[in-house]
Design a protein around this motif. Structure first.
Motif, PDB file in Angstrom:
ATOM      1  N   LYS A   1       3.177   6.828   0.274  1.00 34.47           N
ATOM      2  CA  LYS A   1       3.215   7.196   1.700  1.00 34.47           C
ATOM      3  C   LYS A   1       4.191   6.283   2.429  1.00 34.47           C
ATOM      4  O   LYS A   1       4.595   5.245   1.902  1.00 34.47           O
TER       5      LYS A   1
ATOM      6  N   VAL B   1       0.584   5.026   6.668  1.00 37.70           N
ATOM      7  CA  VAL B   1      -0.491   4.084   6.323  1.00 37.70           C
ATOM      8  C   VAL B   1      -1.079   3.489   7.610  1.00 37.70           C
ATOM      9  O   VAL B   1      -2.307   3.364   7.742  1.00 37.70           O
TER      10      VAL B   1
ATOM     11  N   TYR C   1       0.847  -1.205   0.000  1.00 36.26           N
ATOM     12  CA  TYR C   1       0.000   0.000   0.000  1.00 36.26           C
ATOM     13  C   TYR C   1       0.883   1.257   0.000  1.00 36.26           C
ATOM     14  O   TYR C   1       0.643   2.199  -0.758  1.00 36.26           O
ATOM     15  N   SER C   2       1.910   1.251   0.851  1.00 36.94           N
ATOM     16  CA  SER C   2       2.802   2.419   0.941  1.00 36.94           C
ATOM     17  C   SER C   2       3.460   2.699  -0.404  1.00 36.94           C
ATOM     18  O   SER C   2       3.501   3.845  -0.854  1.00 36.94           O
TER      19      SER C   2
ATOM     20  N   GLU D   1      -3.450   5.696   9.309  1.00 39.42           N
ATOM     21  CA  GLU D   1      -4.780   5.685   8.699  1.00 39.42           C
ATOM     22  C   GLU D   1      -5.550   4.396   9.018  1.00 39.42           C
ATOM     23  O   GLU D   1      -6.746   4.426   9.269  1.00 39.42           O
TER      24      GLU D   1
ATOM     25  N   LEU E   1       2.523   1.856  -3.395  1.00 42.95           N
ATOM     26  CA  LEU E   1       1.578   2.301  -4.427  1.00 42.95           C
ATOM     27  C   LEU E   1       1.110   3.735  -4.181  1.00 42.95           C
ATOM     28  O   LEU E   1       0.844   4.483  -5.117  1.00 42.95           O
ATOM     29  N   SER E   2       0.997   4.106  -2.890  1.00 39.11           N
ATOM     30  CA  SER E   2       0.435   5.426  -2.578  1.00 39.11           C
ATOM     31  C   SER E   2       1.502   6.498  -2.421  1.00 39.11           C
ATOM     32  O   SER E   2       1.189   7.692  -2.389  1.00 39.11           O
TER      33      SER E   2
ATOM     34  N   THR F   1      -4.224   2.317  -9.877  1.00 41.74           N
ATOM     35  CA  THR F   1      -2.803   2.670 -10.023  1.00 41.74           C
ATOM     36  C   THR F   1      -2.141   1.789 -11.069  1.00 41.74           C
ATOM     37  O   THR F   1      -1.335   2.256 -11.875  1.00 41.74           O
TER      38      THR F   1
ATOM     39  N   LEU G   1      -6.898  -1.443  -0.219  1.00 44.98           N
ATOM     40  CA  LEU G   1      -5.726  -1.775  -1.040  1.00 44.98           C
ATOM     41  C   LEU G   1      -6.157  -2.062  -2.486  1.00 44.98           C
ATOM     42  O   LEU G   1      -5.507  -1.612  -3.433  1.00 44.98           O
TER      43      LEU G   1
ATOM     44  N   ASP H   1      -8.861  -0.866  -3.916  1.00 45.15           N
ATOM     45  CA  ASP H   1      -9.297   0.415  -4.491  1.00 45.15           C
ATOM     46  C   ASP H   1      -8.115   1.286  -4.909  1.00 45.15           C
ATOM     47  O   ASP H   1      -8.245   2.154  -5.766  1.00 45.15           O
ATOM     48  N   LEU H   2      -6.980   1.060  -4.270  1.00 41.61           N
ATOM     49  CA  LEU H   2      -5.775   1.809  -4.648  1.00 41.61           C
ATOM     50  C   LEU H   2      -5.027   1.097  -5.785  1.00 41.61           C
ATOM     51  O   LEU H   2      -4.599   1.732  -6.761  1.00 41.61           O
TER      52      LEU H   2
END
Ligand code: TYM
Length: 345
Positions: free
Chosen positions: A268, A273, A262-263, A276, A265-266, A296, A289, A291-292
């Motif tokens: 961040k 993360v 997640y980090s 959040e 891809l985002s 992406t 995850l 949805d991201l």
């Protein structure tokens, strides 16, 4: 001290199943380096024949890696995308390095031990001497920086050892021929930021890999939205909610891996993360995850498909890249032979 032009070299094997680890750990990181460095990105087809060569699919797999480079945003006009076998000097310099590297050095390579497994006697000699070819890839272009995932760290250390031994053993002819006090640079690995080691979705203690028999262990760069969503949904987890802090990853490799993805891809940090999602269930986090990940990755996958549909364009890019790479490689190889005292009448 000899000054070297800052130059980046990296490579990806065309062995199929290009995955999220390859993308986040390597290819995505190749892109911003184009701003400050001259970059060469190679599809290392000579490496791909060291185990289970498959002539039926090697060509298509080679195009697939080139398409991934292009889709990620590598610019073939200002930088170089090529396939290794189109520059014969890679294999040639590897021979010279076979004579520089020591058996003891290669015997320590963990990747050979992993790949050869119990059946070492039956592994190809190429698989064993593979790190010398990798050193040749990099040093042929006197590359100063090499972006790779964490699993290539030991090979990069070996490359530096080879460069250093060459520089010391041949200092006399290096200096006599006006090449300064050091012929090869000691290349710096760039193994930084997030996703340097993306783990399997089925087992957080194993690296995500092209050769894992389970397709659910990896998200590939040809997966569509449904496949990505399904693989994230099926990804292994543990029964606890997500930890609130990084320390809470202790003994929870699957949580660490999914948060790491997640980090990456985002853009961040893991701490952000967790800020959040700390305390949330895996079900909630997996949905976020997905949805991201889908929006992406989808544009890259689509672009990649577009390049794959235009085979002639990819082949032309590889051809032109090969010509540019060869011009540099020929020069180095001539100099290396001079340093070794060979005649080239
Ligand atoms: P290869 O083809 O196995 O992998 C290509 C790149 O992807 C990285 N990578 C990963 N990063 C994060 N998580 C993972 N699970 C993961 N799996 C793979 C690798 O570290 C690599 O950067 N020997 C190299 C290819 C090579 C090369 C070179 C690289 C040949 N010559 C010269 C750099 C410079 C390899 O097998 O990569």
């Amino acid at each position: 001290m000899t000054k070297f032009t800052p130059r980046v070299f990296s490579g990806v094997q065309p062995t199929g199943n290009l995955h999220l680890g390859n993308y986040l750990g390597a290819i995505k990181k190749f892109v911003p380096l184009q701003e400050n460095y001259e970059c060469l990105y190679c599809v290392v087809d000579l490496h791909a024949i060291t185990a289970n060569p498959n002539p039926e699919i090697l060509g298509q797999n080679t195009r697939e890696v080139a398409a991934a480079y292009l889709a990620a945003g590598i610019d073939p006009k200002n930088h170089i995308i090529f396939n290794q076998s189109s520059v014969p000097q890679h294999a040639e310099l590897a021979w010279f390095f076979n004579c520089v590297a020591r058996m003891g050095w290669l015997n320590r390579m963990t990747q050979f031990k992993e790949k050869a497994g119990k059946n070492k006697e039956n592994a190809s000699v190429g698989l064993y001497s593979y790190p010398n070819l990798m050193a040749a890839d990099i040093l042929l272009y006197k590359a100063t920086h090499v972006p790779v995932g964490d699993d290539q760290k030991q090979h990069l250390e070996l490359t530096r050892d080879i460069a250093q031994k060459f520089n010391i053993d041949f200092i006399k002819t290096i200096e006599e021929n006006g090449f300064g006090d050091q012929y090869f640079p000691l290349p710096e690995p760039i193994i930084a930021g997030t996703a340097t080691r993306v783990m399997s979705l089925r087992d957080g203690s194993k690296k995500m890999s092209k050769s894992d028999p389970s397709d659910y262990s990896r998200i590939t760069m040809t997966d569509d939205a449904d496949a990505i969503a399904l693989k994230i949904r099926k990804a292994k987890t543990d029964p606890e909610p997500l930890p609130e802090t990084i320390e809470g990853f202790e003994g929870r490799p699957e949580a660490k891996n999914l948060v790491g993805i997640y980090s990456a891809l985002s853009g961040k940090s893991d701490a952000e993360v967790l800020g959040e999602f700390g305390g949330e269930t895996f079900a909630t986090f997996k949905k976020a995850l997905t949805d991201l990940a889908v929006p992406t990755l989808e544009p890259i996958t689509k672009k990649m498909q577009g390049f794959m549909d235009d085979q002639a364009q990819i082949d032309q890019i590889l051809k032109e890249g090969g010509e540019k790479a060869r011009a540099i490689a020929e020069e180095t190889m001539k100099e290396v032979k001079t340093i070794f005292g060979m005649l080239h009448p």
